[in-house]
Design a protein around this motif. Sequence first.
Motif, short mmCIF file in Angstrom:
data_model
loop_
_atom_site.label_atom_id
_atom_site.label_comp_id
_atom_site.label_asym_id
_atom_site.label_seq_id
_atom_site.Cartn_x
_atom_site.Cartn_y
_atom_site.Cartn_z
N PRO A 163 0.79 -1.24 0.00
CA PRO A 163 0.00 0.00 0.00
C PRO A 163 0.82 1.29 0.00
CG PRO A 163 -0.72 -1.48 1.77
CD PRO A 163 0.45 -2.13 1.12
N SER A 196 0.53 3.60 11.17
CA SER A 196 1.36 2.70 11.99
C SER A 196 2.81 3.12 12.00
CB SER A 196 1.18 1.25 11.54
OG SER A 196 1.96 0.96 10.41
N GLY A 199 0.10 -1.77 10.09
CA GLY A 199 -1.35 -1.65 9.99
C GLY A 199 -2.02 -3.01 10.01
N SER A 200 -1.46 -3.94 9.23
CA SER A 200 -2.06 -5.28 9.14
C SER A 200 -1.94 -6.03 10.47
CB SER A 200 -1.38 -6.07 8.02
OG SER A 200 0.02 -5.85 8.04
N GLY A 242 6.39 -6.35 4.24
CA GLY A 242 5.33 -5.48 3.74
C GLY A 242 4.18 -6.38 3.32
N THR A 243 3.00 -5.78 3.13
CA THR A 243 1.87 -6.63 2.75
C THR A 243 1.84 -6.90 1.24
OG1 THR A 243 0.50 -4.65 2.90
CG2 THR A 243 0.38 -6.20 4.74
N GLY A 244 2.76 -6.28 0.48
CA GLY A 244 2.92 -6.66 -0.94
C GLY A 244 3.32 -8.13 -1.01
N GLN A 301 -4.84 -3.60 4.38
CA GLN A 301 -5.39 -2.33 3.87
C GLN A 301 -6.20 -2.61 2.60
OE1 GLN A 301 -2.70 1.13 3.90
NE2 GLN A 301 -1.35 -0.15 5.13
#
Length: 322
Positions: free
Chosen positions: A39, A92, A159-160, A182-184, A201
Amino acid sequence: MRSATLVCALVLAGIHGAHAQGYPTRPVTLVVPFAAGGPVDAVARILSIPMGQALGQGVLVDYTVGAAGTLGVGRVARASPDGYTLSIGHWSTHVINAAIYPLQYDVLKDLDPVGMICANPLMVVARSSFPAKDLTELIAWLKANPDKASVGTAGVGSGSHMGGVYFQSATGTKVQYIPYKGTGPAMQDLLAGRLDFMVDQASNSLPQVRGGKIKAYAVTAKTRLSAAPEIPTVDEAGLTGLYVSVWFGIWAPKGTPRDIVAKLNAAMVSALADPAVRQRLSDLGQEIAPRDQQTPEALAAFHKAEAEKWWPLVKAAGIKPE
Ligand code: MLT
């Protein structure tokens, strides 16, 4: 003596005023504190070209990742305050982390706000083969299988991760967190079925939900997203009040000349006024900050208020770095 003081003041004012005149003479680096493909990277990439056009120099997206974004933010906090190294991050990285990690920088005192960009809620999403068809079934499955579900995060305090902690506490369930840079990259494992679910996100999950590659159960907002009106809110899905909004901003190192901050802010504001940029952000479920919230002063006030709100809650929850 008085005239010497006056001359000195005028010279200093001249020097101060001259900061932005030639600025920027070389590319500006925007430091993303998480892995590419997530994100923060998405927002940075959407803004970098129009901001570069407004500044007359390229805006380069660069990555310093690890420890839930603390390494990347720390890099900018220690950088020269000359307007050439900027921090992009969110709720975050610039608030929550300060209540969890023993940081070598102060998120409020060592950075000068440039402006607020946008905000998006979280989304409870699962791998497409996950047995639960809605949020009620997900919670029932988790209760029947404590500590079994694998949940991808971008590290403690991201955040996650905070979304997962909030979700566990609201549902009385227990899960296993799997940290990524990372959430990627976490999303790649969710797509491949190597993770069970994420409280991710919306901007990261939405393209995959639209492609039918993962399941979406709910958004952590009071109202549905206009970009995805088919996905229920947490209230509608049966988990009342689980609201989380991840807001994004840009900061410069403390002591960056005010006229340079003003130039950077003007570039960000002009990028956010561009219809193509607005469309790309809203397609991702990002709500663009209202114009009066895009100023450095508004970000400073909001950032402080968020720290005052969240730090006691996060400290009381006793969340510790891995
Ligand atoms: C990212 O860019 O990878 C995220 O913002 C991670 C997160 O905070 O969950």
